[in-house]
Design a protein around this motif. Structure first.
Motif, PDB file in Angstrom:
ATOM      1  N   ILE A  35      32.149  39.400  51.961  1.00  0.00           N
ATOM      2  CA  ILE A  35      32.058  38.767  53.275  1.00  0.00           C
ATOM      3  C   ILE A  35      31.743  37.283  53.146  1.00  0.00           C
ATOM      4  CG2 ILE A  35      30.841  38.793  55.492  1.00  0.00           C
ATOM      5  CD1 ILE A  35      30.167  41.741  54.947  1.00  0.00           C
ATOM      6  N   THR A  36      30.986  36.912  52.120  1.00  0.00           N
ATOM      7  CA  THR A  36      30.423  35.565  52.044  1.00  0.00           C
ATOM      8  C   THR A  36      31.477  34.474  51.908  1.00  0.00           C
ATOM      9  OG1 THR A  36      30.130  35.782  49.640  1.00  0.00           O
ATOM     10  CG2 THR A  36      28.274  36.411  51.043  1.00  0.00           C
ATOM     11  N   ASP A  37      32.622  34.766  51.294  1.00  0.00           N
ATOM     12  CA  ASP A  37      33.629  33.722  51.064  1.00  0.00           C
ATOM     13  C   ASP A  37      34.834  33.858  51.986  1.00  0.00           C
ATOM     14  OD1 ASP A  37      34.672  36.006  49.974  1.00  0.00           O
ATOM     15  OD2 ASP A  37      35.270  35.112  48.063  1.00  0.00           O
ATOM     16  N   GLN A  38      34.657  34.484  53.133  1.00  0.00           N
ATOM     17  CA  GLN A  38      35.760  34.637  54.077  1.00  0.00           C
ATOM     18  C   GLN A  38      36.260  33.272  54.570  1.00  0.00           C
ATOM     19  OE1 GLN A  38      37.422  37.604  55.492  1.00  0.00           O
ATOM     20  NE2 GLN A  38      36.581  38.194  53.496  1.00  0.00           N
ATOM     21  N   PHE A  79      40.646  38.425  55.289  1.00  0.00           N
ATOM     22  CA  PHE A  79      40.684  39.564  56.209  1.00  0.00           C
ATOM     23  C   PHE A  79      40.302  39.156  57.627  1.00  0.00           C
ATOM     24  CE2 PHE A  79      38.297  42.815  58.525  1.00  0.00           C
ATOM     25  CZ  PHE A  79      39.254  43.810  58.631  1.00  0.00           C
ATOM     26  N   LEU A  80      39.158  38.522  57.798  1.00  0.00           N
ATOM     27  CA  LEU A  80      38.703  38.178  59.146  1.00  0.00           C
ATOM     28  C   LEU A  80      39.676  37.214  59.828  1.00  0.00           C
ATOM     29  CD1 LEU A  80      34.846  37.692  58.655  1.00  0.00           C
ATOM     30  CD2 LEU A  80      36.060  39.721  59.482  1.00  0.00           C
ATOM     31  N   PRO A 140      48.163  44.283  52.987  1.00  0.00           N
ATOM     32  CA  PRO A 140      46.877  44.875  52.584  1.00  0.00           C
ATOM     33  C   PRO A 140      45.801  43.792  52.508  1.00  0.00           C
ATOM     34  CG  PRO A 140      48.664  45.488  51.070  1.00  0.00           C
ATOM     35  CD  PRO A 140      49.159  44.355  51.911  1.00  0.00           C
ATOM     36  N   LEU A 141      44.751  43.954  53.306  1.00  0.00           N
ATOM     37  CA  LEU A 141      43.671  42.975  53.364  1.00  0.00           C
ATOM     38  C   LEU A 141      42.306  43.593  53.086  1.00  0.00           C
ATOM     39  CD1 LEU A 141      44.831  41.014  56.552  1.00  0.00           C
ATOM     40  CD2 LEU A 141      44.923  40.203  54.180  1.00  0.00           C
ATOM     41  N   VAL A 142      42.293  44.855  52.693  1.00  0.00           N
ATOM     42  CA  VAL A 142      41.056  45.567  52.376  1.00  0.00           C
ATOM     43  C   VAL A 142      41.238  46.311  51.060  1.00  0.00           C
ATOM     44  CG1 VAL A 142      39.522  47.463  53.085  1.00  0.00           C
ATOM     45  CG2 VAL A 142      40.338  45.831  54.785  1.00  0.00           C
TER      46      VAL A 142
END
Length: 312
Positions: free
Chosen positions: A44-47, A121-122, A244-246
């Protein structure tokens, strides 16, 4: 004397770019899964979309697992991460709604502790919610399987297969090869079936989630994706992105997914895994009705009749 209200000096320009970067709330429900949690948080930290908040909801784990999870959140050193401990093991769906009440983003994700986000992803999921043709309560994307540090697959769903099959069978031989990484499928709310990947590949609109809050104790502790996805879809349909993003974690401790992954088309359900799809569908229909969908959705007459047919 005039009572004039003093105001702060107005900025010289509007920050229009910020309008397209809304706050996203990421909810991680955790019950004795701390072994996988650190990499999940780091993804999550480098989104590329930096306007997010994340709450880890500990669903009454053992003392050791609770302490490890809390320490991992604190070690991230980022105020956007928070830890919320529940006193009682309520299950994934009530834990998710506890996280919903503790956050405020317009868009909401449920991330499993053993999954990881791709770096964009986000950004891509928010962009899908900002689609210029349709907007819906839920968007989803394809996933890859990840075992430890090794990617096992390049995709999880079969959504894009029909696109490549249609191109291969085109008799004209003039159609360009389709861009399978950026195909967006729209599934109308009346379409039945499974239109998504799994839990971590979904992003919801907060306002739709209010209609899905259960009003009774559920008979199962997991299956949040089945419950939330079916409910949100009934309220207005789904958009699905084929990229695919996950990275979906594959390991011996999966609750539903077997770790014997070697070919698309396999039945990847664990024999002892919870399979609650039909039950979730019944329960979320009841929740939508109990939460006042008929009146508060303010649908036109035709669409309202269609909604009640789906809920009936």
């Amino acid at each position: 004397m005039n009572n004039l209200r003093l105001v702060e000096p107005m900025p010289k320009t509007l920050d229009r770019a910020a309008w397209h970067k809304p706050l996203v709330s990421i909810i991680i429900t955790h019950h004795n899964y701390s072994l996988h949690l650190e990499d999940c948080l780091r993804s999550i930290t480098d989104q590329t979309h930096a306007n997010w908040e994340c709450v880890v909801v500990d669903d009454a784990s053992s003392d050791e697992e609770h302490d490890i999870a809390k320490q991992l959140v604190e070690r991230m050193g980022d105020p956007r991460f928070r830890f919320l401990a529940l006193e009682e093991n309520v299950g994934q769906i009530p834990a998710f709604f506890a996280g919903l009440d503790a956050t405020r983003g317009e868009f909401v994700c449920l991330l499993d502790p053993d999954d990881r986000y791709a770096v964009d992803f986000l950004e891509r999921m928010v962009g899908l919610h900002h689609d210029h043709i349709r907007y819906v309560p839920i968007v989803s994307c394809d996933e890859m399987f990840l075992a430890g540090d090794a990617v096992l697959t390049g995709c999880y769903t079969s959504h894009k297969r029909k696109r490549i099959d249609a191109w291969a069978n085109d008799p004209s031989d003039t159609a360009p090869e389709p861009d399978l990484e950026n195909v967006i499928y729209h599934f109308d709310a009346t379409e039945r079936g499974w239109h998504w990947s799994s839990t971590s590949g979904m992003m919801f609109r907060r306002r739709a989630l209010h209609f899905l809050r259960p009003h009774k104790k559920l008979a199962y502790k997991r299956a949040a994706d089945s419950y939330l996805a079916h409910g949100a879809h009934m309220l207005g349909g789904t958009l699905f992105l084929t990229k695919p993003l996950v990275y979906r974690g594959v390991h011996g401790g999966n609750a539903y997914l077997t770790d014997a992954v070697f070919a698309m088309g396999q039945d990847l359900k664990r024999e002892d895994g919870e399979q609650r799809g039909p039950e979730c569908l019944v329960d979320v229909r009841e929740a939508i009705i109990a939460n006042g969908a008929g009146g508060e959705l303010r649908l036109g007459a035709g669409r309202k009749r269609t909604l009640w047919q789906r809920l009936g």
